[in-house]
Motif scaffolding. Structure first.
Motif, PDB file in Angstrom:
ATOM      1  N   LEU A   1       8.235  33.111  -0.083  1.00 51.97           N
ATOM      2  CA  LEU A   1       7.071  32.849  -0.326  1.00 51.97           C
ATOM      3  C   LEU A   1       6.246  34.250   0.177  1.00 51.97           C
ATOM      4  N   GLU A  51      -0.962  36.414  -5.725  1.00 52.10           N
ATOM      5  CA  GLU A  51      -0.169  35.506  -4.688  1.00 52.10           C
ATOM      6  C   GLU A  51      -0.478  34.232  -5.154  1.00 52.10           C
ATOM      7  N   ASN A  79       2.836  32.166  -5.927  1.00 52.65           N
ATOM      8  CA  ASN A  79       3.029  31.028  -4.804  1.00 52.65           C
ATOM      9  C   ASN A  79       3.156  29.619  -5.573  1.00 52.65           C
ATOM     10  N   HIS A 114       6.453  27.586  -5.044  1.00 54.65           N
ATOM     11  CA  HIS A 114       6.248  26.270  -4.376  1.00 54.65           C
ATOM     12  C   HIS A 114       6.623  24.894  -4.817  1.00 54.65           C
TER      13      HIS A 114
END
Ligand SMILES: [Zn+2]
Ligand SMILES: [Zn+2]
Length: 281
Positions: free
Chosen positions: A181, A135, A139, A143
């Protein structure tokens, strides 16, 4: 977070959980379990995680207020209610359909409900930690991509409406961002094919962690106070206050390796130097 992980792992692997799971499997269909149960874990993680921080913001107790990252930056009740209503609509109209669509893939890739295969505490803990690692890496890059000019203006800007984040705004974002996400959140389970019980533990913890870093409070018992490789609330708060840097959500590694926490690191050094000077004076 480690406390919540330990409690959840021990509870999920206990004989009580085994009996509870057998009862659930008797009562509900596979689809109801995977869709309904995963959705409830998601909402429960959010609601439970928010309760203490909403109380902190409401009563503004001085012993807790001193741990606020941006002192005196409290959310108004009107914004809190509007944010909650919006997040609730995201849960129902974006995340629930995502779970319905993703449930087929999870079954195909080996997610099981079998009571005879309820995992041990070690398996739940190891798989959950692996999911956090996957994750965090996914991420981080997604991001960063959301901070490219077009994606920021048209998608990510919604999440950055709050430059002093608060718990209820943890998943406040454009629907496209929620979908994008969501990919690293479910990438780990898709790679491993865990037991559904482990998936519920993971979803609950993942949501709880998102609330933690958006809470606006760096409390003395926060995990990152003891484990320097955990990012924590102040780390993500910096991202909201400066609209850049500190892109990772869980660990500090990615930002350090790819050089996106230089501003934050320098700020922390200045703060600790000032604290030392203050002690000497
Ligand atoms: Zn951002
Ligand atoms: Zn954020």
């Amino acid at each position: 977070m480690i406390t919540e992980l330990t409690v959840l792992v021990l509870a999920a692997s206990s004989p009580w959980a085994h009996r509870w799971w057998v009862g659930l499997c008797d009562r509900y269909t596979e689809s109801q379990m995977i869709i309904g149960g995963t959705f409830i874990s998601l909402v429960a993680g959010y609601a439970l995680g928010c309760v203490p921080y909403v109380l902190f913001d409401w009563f503004r107790w001085q012993p807790v207020a001193v741990y606020k990252v941006q002192p005196k930056r409290y959310v108004s009740w009107r914004v809190a209610v509007e944010t909650s209503a919006y997040v609730l609509s995201l849960f129902v109209f974006v995340m629930l359909p995502l779970i319905v669509v993703g449930s087929g893939a999870l079954f195909l890739l080996g997610v099981t409900l079998d009571p005879a295969r309820i995992p041990s505490a070690t398996t739940i803990a190891m798989q959950t930690v692996f999911f956090f690692l996957v994750e965090d890496f996914g991420n981080y890059w997604l991001h960063r991509a959301l901070h490219t000019p077009w994606l920021y203006q048209n998608v990510h800007r919604v999440h950055h409406e709050h430059d002093a984040p608060f718990a209820l705004a943890a998943t406040y974002a454009h629907p496209i961002e929620v979908i994008v996400l969501g990919l690293p959140t479910f990438a780990g389970p898709l790679l491993v094919g865990p037991h559904l019980l482990t998936l519920w533990v993971w979803v609950l913890l993942r949501n709880y962690e998102a609330i933690d870093i958006h809470s606006g409070y760096e409390l003395p018992y926060n995990l990152n106070r003891f484990l320097p490789w955990i990012a924590g609330a102040e780390h993500h708060d910096y991202h909201h206050a400066h609209y850049s840097g500190n892109f990772a959500s869980v660990f500090v590694w990615c930002d350090q390796v790819y050089g996106t926490s230089l501003g934050f690191d320098a700020l922390q050094e200045r703060k600790s130097a000032a604290a030392k000077l203050g002690k000497m004076a």
